[in-house]
Design a protein around this motif. Sequence first.
Motif, PDB file in Angstrom:
ATOM      1  N   UNK A 297       0.873  -1.175   0.000  1.00 31.52           N
ATOM      2  CA  UNK A 297       0.000   0.000   0.000  1.00 31.52           C
ATOM      3  C   UNK A 297       0.905   1.219   0.000  1.00 31.52           C
ATOM      4  N   UNK A 298       0.720   2.086  -0.990  1.00 34.04           N
ATOM      5  CA  UNK A 298       1.645   3.197  -1.211  1.00 34.04           C
ATOM      6  C   UNK A 298       0.867   4.506  -1.247  1.00 34.04           C
ATOM      7  N   UNK A 299       1.326   5.484  -0.495  1.00 38.81           N
ATOM      8  CA  UNK A 299       0.690   6.802  -0.475  1.00 38.81           C
ATOM      9  C   UNK A 299       1.742   7.871  -0.693  1.00 38.81           C
ATOM     10  N   UNK A 300       1.340   8.932  -1.380  1.00 39.32           N
ATOM     11  CA  UNK A 300       2.209  10.083  -1.583  1.00 39.32           C
ATOM     12  C   UNK A 300       1.421  11.345  -1.270  1.00 39.32           C
ATOM     13  N   UNK A 301       2.057  12.268  -0.565  1.00 39.46           N
ATOM     14  CA  UNK A 301       1.437  13.546  -0.221  1.00 39.46           C
ATOM     15  C   UNK A 301       2.415  14.662  -0.592  1.00 39.46           C
ATOM     16  N   UNK A 302       1.924  15.647  -1.300  1.00 45.15           N
ATOM     17  CA  UNK A 302       2.759  16.811  -1.626  1.00 45.15           C
ATOM     18  C   UNK A 302       2.603  17.874  -0.554  1.00 45.15           C
ATOM     19  N   UNK A 303       3.722  18.363  -0.062  1.00 45.87           N
ATOM     20  CA  UNK A 303       3.740  19.480   0.889  1.00 45.87           C
ATOM     21  C   UNK A 303       4.656  20.527   0.271  1.00 45.87           C
ATOM     22  N   UNK A 304       4.072  21.502  -0.420  1.00 46.56           N
ATOM     23  CA  UNK A 304       4.884  22.450  -1.176  1.00 46.56           C
ATOM     24  C   UNK A 304       5.640  21.715  -2.261  1.00 46.56           C
ATOM     25  N   UNK A 305       6.966  21.801  -2.227  1.00 41.90           N
ATOM     26  CA  UNK A 305       7.785  21.116  -3.215  1.00 41.90           C
ATOM     27  C   UNK A 305       8.295  19.769  -2.757  1.00 41.90           C
ATOM     28  N   UNK A 306       7.819  19.291  -1.619  1.00 41.92           N
ATOM     29  CA  UNK A 306       8.282  18.013  -1.072  1.00 41.92           C
ATOM     30  C   UNK A 306       7.199  16.951  -1.203  1.00 41.92           C
ATOM     31  N   UNK A 307       7.593  15.773  -1.654  1.00 39.26           N
ATOM     32  CA  UNK A 307       6.664  14.648  -1.758  1.00 39.26           C
ATOM     33  C   UNK A 307       7.008  13.646  -0.648  1.00 39.26           C
ATOM     34  N   UNK A 308       6.040  13.408   0.224  1.00 41.38           N
ATOM     35  CA  UNK A 308       6.182  12.450   1.313  1.00 41.38           C
ATOM     36  C   UNK A 308       5.586  11.127   0.850  1.00 41.38           C
TER      37      UNK A 308
ATOM     38  N   UNK B 193      -3.006  -5.776   5.769  1.00 38.95           N
ATOM     39  CA  UNK B 193      -2.284  -4.533   6.020  1.00 38.95           C
ATOM     40  C   UNK B 193      -2.762  -3.913   7.334  1.00 38.95           C
ATOM     41  N   UNK B 194      -1.866  -3.201   7.983  1.00 35.11           N
ATOM     42  CA  UNK B 194      -2.220  -2.462   9.192  1.00 35.11           C
ATOM     43  C   UNK B 194      -2.628  -1.057   8.753  1.00 35.11           C
ATOM     44  N   UNK B 195      -3.879  -0.924   8.345  1.00 33.75           N
ATOM     45  CA  UNK B 195      -4.364   0.336   7.780  1.00 33.75           C
ATOM     46  C   UNK B 195      -4.247   1.480   8.772  1.00 33.75           C
ATOM     47  N   UNK B 196      -4.545   1.219  10.025  1.00 34.56           N
ATOM     48  CA  UNK B 196      -4.479   2.273  11.043  1.00 34.56           C
ATOM     49  C   UNK B 196      -3.059   2.808  11.166  1.00 34.56           C
ATOM     50  N   UNK B 197      -2.079   1.913  11.219  1.00 35.74           N
ATOM     51  CA  UNK B 197      -0.685   2.330  11.328  1.00 35.74           C
ATOM     52  C   UNK B 197      -0.230   3.034  10.053  1.00 35.74           C
ATOM     53  N   UNK B 198      -0.699   2.542   8.912  1.00 35.34           N
ATOM     54  CA  UNK B 198      -0.346   3.133   7.623  1.00 35.34           C
ATOM     55  C   UNK B 198      -0.811   4.587   7.552  1.00 35.34           C
ATOM     56  N   UNK B 199      -2.065   4.827   7.892  1.00 38.52           N
ATOM     57  CA  UNK B 199      -2.601   6.181   7.812  1.00 38.52           C
ATOM     58  C   UNK B 199      -2.026   7.081   8.894  1.00 38.52           C
ATOM     59  N   UNK B 200      -1.824   6.523  10.090  1.00 33.46           N
ATOM     60  CA  UNK B 200      -1.232   7.313  11.168  1.00 33.46           C
ATOM     61  C   UNK B 200       0.192   7.716  10.808  1.00 33.46           C
ATOM     62  N   UNK B 201       0.922   6.824  10.179  1.00 30.52           N
ATOM     63  CA  UNK B 201       2.292   7.117   9.767  1.00 30.52           C
ATOM     64  C   UNK B 201       2.318   8.204   8.711  1.00 30.52           C
ATOM     65  N   UNK B 202       1.384   8.125   7.777  1.00 33.92           N
ATOM     66  CA  UNK B 202       1.314   9.134   6.728  1.00 33.92           C
ATOM     67  C   UNK B 202       1.022  10.508   7.318  1.00 33.92           C
TER      68      UNK B 202
ATOM     69  N   UNK C 274       3.046  15.839   8.918  1.00 35.56           N
ATOM     70  CA  UNK C 274       3.168  16.817  10.007  1.00 35.56           C
ATOM     71  C   UNK C 274       4.628  17.200  10.249  1.00 35.56           C
ATOM     72  N   UNK C 275       5.527  16.221  10.196  1.00 35.91           N
ATOM     73  CA  UNK C 275       6.937  16.495  10.439  1.00 35.91           C
ATOM     74  C   UNK C 275       7.544  17.351   9.327  1.00 35.91           C
ATOM     75  N   UNK C 276       7.145  17.089   8.088  1.00 31.44           N
ATOM     76  CA  UNK C 276       7.643  17.901   6.974  1.00 31.44           C
ATOM     77  C   UNK C 276       7.117  19.334   7.085  1.00 31.44           C
ATOM     78  N   UNK C 277       5.844  19.460   7.428  1.00 26.63           N
ATOM     79  CA  UNK C 277       5.271  20.795   7.593  1.00 26.63           C
ATOM     80  C   UNK C 277       6.000  21.573   8.684  1.00 26.63           C
TER      81      UNK C 277
END
Length: 263
Positions: free
Chosen positions: A212-223, A233-242, A247-250
Amino acid sequence: MSAALRRGALAAFAAASLLTLSACGDADKGGEQPSAAQSSGPATGSAAPAPGKGAGARPLTGEQAKAALLTPGDLPSGWEVNKDIPAYDVGATGMQFGKAGTAACQPLLDAFVGADNGPKAQAHAMTDLKQAGETGIQMTQGITSYQEAEAVKIMQQKIDFGACGKFAAKGADGTTDQAAGSELTVPALGDGARGMRVVFAATEEGVSIQHDIAAVRVGGTVVTVSQASFTTADTAAFEASLRKAVEKVQKVQKAQQKAGAKA
């Protein structure tokens, strides 16, 4: 199962001959737009890039990218650093899982930022974590920073899910596995979020593995967050990690902007 999963694979099962890990990548490759298939745009349920939001954000430095990586303390209990995978920087293409036999399906193996012909990253950092115990669930997180216009292009690339319900994926060791790709709804975070699922079929020598792969853009950074699991899959951990990764990049970006304002 073979090496089709590359660095992001389940290293814990290498000793059992289920996987052979191989990392590769070159942060200096690229300069062109990422490969784009012809049909599907951003995944259903994900946020489209918001014009003006985060506009003008400078790319992160290498040290800032590393500082924003997830640690076990950022995750729900039961996660630890995966010491089975050596800690080294393989560049953004290190997020890539393999080479698709069908060109339209290559974006599914590139984890959004791993295209050989993608934009040149200004900074990249990644970490590998695993869930303690016998679940075998692992997670690779990457932070890849670009000029903002290039990050927008990456998030807007088209992926032909309809043509990739089944396709061949060649691993670094030259063996080929069958894979299947589909869209994955992920939390609407940052300036745009997308998700996809890639499942590598079981073979006589191995087992089926789901990414399961997720990408989030924060300005010019892709997380990017990629979670690998056998069956559930551990969906809760996956989404919490994302969420935590974004939050850390922001937080790092705000500190960067504050320092720039004082300069």
